[in-house]
Design a protein around this motif. Structure first.
Motif, PDB file in Angstrom:
ATOM      1  N   VAL A  70      -2.359 -10.236   2.545  1.00  0.00           N
ATOM      2  CA  VAL A  70      -3.126  -9.613   1.456  1.00  0.00           C
ATOM      3  C   VAL A  70      -3.658 -10.690   0.514  1.00  0.00           C
ATOM      4  N   ALA A  84       6.809  -7.068   6.471  1.00  0.00           N
ATOM      5  CA  ALA A  84       6.295  -6.713   5.147  1.00  0.00           C
ATOM      6  C   ALA A  84       5.896  -7.953   4.353  1.00  0.00           C
ATOM      7  N   ALA A 122       2.757  -9.392   5.809  1.00  0.00           N
ATOM      8  CA  ALA A 122       1.588  -8.597   5.435  1.00  0.00           C
ATOM      9  C   ALA A 122       1.195  -8.856   3.979  1.00  0.00           C
ATOM     10  N   ALA A 123       2.188  -9.069   3.122  1.00  0.00           N
ATOM     11  CA  ALA A 123       1.893  -9.353   1.720  1.00  0.00           C
ATOM     12  C   ALA A 123       1.166 -10.689   1.579  1.00  0.00           C
ATOM     13  N   ALA A 183      -2.082  -3.595  -4.187  1.00  0.00           N
ATOM     14  CA  ALA A 183      -2.131  -4.008  -2.791  1.00  0.00           C
ATOM     15  C   ALA A 183      -0.781  -4.534  -2.316  1.00  0.00           C
ATOM     16  N   LEU A 184      -0.109  -5.329  -3.153  1.00  0.00           N
ATOM     17  CA  LEU A 184       1.166  -5.908  -2.746  1.00  0.00           C
ATOM     18  C   LEU A 184       2.293  -4.882  -2.745  1.00  0.00           C
ATOM     19  N   CYS A 229      -7.639 -11.348  -0.251  1.00  0.00           N
ATOM     20  CA  CYS A 229      -7.844 -10.587  -1.480  1.00  0.00           C
ATOM     21  C   CYS A 229      -8.808 -11.259  -2.438  1.00  0.00           C
ATOM     22  N   GLU A 251       2.478  -3.028   0.478  1.00  0.00           N
ATOM     23  CA  GLU A 251       3.014  -3.762   1.627  1.00  0.00           C
ATOM     24  C   GLU A 251       4.506  -4.017   1.498  1.00  0.00           C
ATOM     25  N   LEU A 252       4.998  -4.181   0.279  1.00  0.00           N
ATOM     26  CA  LEU A 252       6.394  -4.566   0.066  1.00  0.00           C
ATOM     27  C   LEU A 252       7.336  -3.391  -0.112  1.00  0.00           C
TER      28      LEU A 252
END
Length: 509
Positions: free
Chosen positions: A502, A495, A498-499, A115-116, A506, A119-120
């Motif tokens: 998450v 970014a 967004a991380a 997931a990370l 999560c 985003e990154l």
């Protein structure tokens, strides 16, 4: 007449609805008649209410699916959202981190990484260093070049705040004083800086952080103390508490011109910002003399009605021998100033607080002393400071070198240490979508109110470091740093935001 059940009588009719004419009714004989009717009425009302209690929730939960089914639209599954995951409308009045369930499940590292990483992945130039850890155990759940050292931007203020909180008593205050000395037919009033760079030019406000100590209040108290026979009053400023250069050679001229920083002195009105009502814009290049001017003007205004003459101008000078203290004012607490520094990312306040911490620890209240104090105190907290290099303590200097691992470790130490002095650091971090430098971010509601973090942005760097409670109630610490950016700083900031979002949403299992 025939007899029915005990207490009832009829005229040959059964005890159901009587077919014996409109006048035929049930009757109760004796004194129980009224009580029986009342009981029947109450029972009927209770029965109606019971059905209502059952039918209202049924209508609320079953009604929409039934309507959708009849219209041909499939029913949607209703998802229960935990209370701590719902976007807030305002900041809770209690900023203390509440105890969480230590048995809450941990995110699966593989699911979290997937997931990370998504985003990154930066579309343009730049590299990302990141660490995510479980706050309770310290277990690293995700890492990406965690030991890559470089500019941390303003996330460095986390280390500075931790060092100041560990060195100074969070409940202590800085004192600005006024001292009087006779010089011929003149009275010299010396305004002496004690480390408070959040002075106000007006009256003291005990409920404020900026302006708790007011120069107008100091002026009035000083005039009252020296009396009418003071002669001409001359003002000077003693700013000798801090030593060494006031302006760091590590700071770019562009940052100084933009008001990001200014020469640092031991007294200033609202961190040297020219517009006292703001925490942004142009800063004065000599905050000590500017504070002296504000004090002198307040003296002149207060003394005009009493026939006291105040000489023009303000000079810089050390406290004269034999001068007596005639007025004093105390700042907001160190804890409140730490929180203010983190909330608005005040570079000037960060440098001043670290110099005061250096003086308290026996070092010079200079750039070198401040940087050395921060590094030493962070190491004393248990953070691995291998490779750590500080040219300032606000995060502006290009020579600063900090890793994502060091940022994340400091956040965890602040959260889990038994040292209560460190609590202002965790409480001072901005809240996503609500306060400080994170107020304008996460406006879509994702992670709003959940992420608490220090931001950091320079032309080639963007960073975010702090803590968050995930969807399962697990407290996570994180540091996300994007460096070597070239024209894509805004995208990189999106970014890292967004991380962090998450992490907030999560379960990742």
């Amino acid at each position: 007449m025939s007899r029915g059940p005990a207490g009832f009588s009829g005229t040959g009719c059964c005890l159901t609805v009587p077919p014996c004419g409109p006048a035929a009714q049930y009757r109760i004989h004796g004194p129980k008649r009224n009580g029986w009717l009342l009981a029947r009425i109450i029972s009927g009302v209770a029965l109606v209410l019971a059905f209502a209690v059952l039918l209202v929730p049924l209508a609320v939960y079953a009604g929409p699916p039934v309507v959708k089914a009849l219209s041909g639209t499939p029913a949607e599954r209703q998802i229960a959202v935990p209370s701590y995951q719902r976007p807030p409308s305002e900041l809770s009045p209690n900023p203390v981190v509440q105890p969480l369930d230590p048995a809450a499940p941990l995110p699966d590292p593989a699911a979290l990484a997937a997931a990370l990483d998504a985003e990154l992945a930066l579309a343009g130039s730049g590299t990302v260093s990141a660490v995510v850890s479980d706050a309770l155990t310290g277990n690293v759940l995700y890492e990406r070049d965690p030991d890559a050292a470089g500019m941390p931007a303003s996330t460095l203020k986390i280390l500075t705040a931790a060092a100041v909180a560990a060195t100074l008593d969070p409940g202590s205050r800085f004192e600005t004083t006024v001292h009087a000395a006779q010089s011929g037919d003149e009275t010299v009033l010396t305004l002496r800086g004690g480390g408070d760079v959040l002075l106000g030019s007006g009256a003291s406000d005990e409920d404020a952080v900026v302006g708790r100590a007011g120069l107008t209040t100091l002026a009035r108290e000083a005039l009252q103390a020296i009396g009418d026979g003071a002669g001409t009053v001359r003002v000077q400023v003693d700013d000798t508490l801090f030593s060494g250069p006031a302006l760091s050679p590590a700071w770019s001229e562009a940052d100084v011109e933009a008001g990001e920083i200014a020469p640092v002195y031991s007294l200033a009105v609202n961190s040297a910002w020219v517009d006292e009502s703001r925490q942004a814009g142009e800063r004065t290049d000599d905050a000590a003399l500017a504070a002296g001017d504000a004090f002198r003007n307040a003296l002149a205004s207060a003394g005009s009605g009493a026939g006291i003459t105040v000489a023009d101008g303000v000079e810089r000078g050390a406290l004269p021998s034999g001068a007596r203290e005639v007025a004093s004012a105390e700042s907001a607490t160190v804890a409140e100033q730490i929180q203010q520094m983190l909330l608005v990312s005040d570079n000037y306040l960060a440098e001043a607080l670290a110099r005061s911490a250096a003086a308290a620890s026996g070092q010079e209240a200079s750039f070198e002393g401040a940087a050395s104090t921060v590094a030493a105190e962070v190491s004393r907290l248990g953070v691995d400071t291998t490779g750590l290099a500080l040219a300032d303590v606000s995060g502006l200097a290009a020579e600063n070198s900090v890793t994502a691992a060091q940022l994340a470790q400091t956040v965890r130490k602040v959260l889990t240490s038994g040292n209560e002095s460190l609590r202002p650091v965790s409480r001072g971090l901005p809240v996503a979508g609500l306060t400080g430098t994170l107020q304008g971010r996460y406006s879509d509601g994702a992670a709003a109110g959940l992420v608490r973090a220090k931001t950091g942005t320079l032309s080639a760097v963007t960073a975010l470091s702090g803590y968050v409670t995930d969807a399962d109630g697990r407290l996570l610490t994180f540091a996300l740093v994007a460096r070597n950016l070239d024209g894509n700083t805004a995208e990189a900031r999106g970014a890292v935001d967004a991380a962090a979002a998450v992490l907030a949403g999560c379960g990742c299992r």
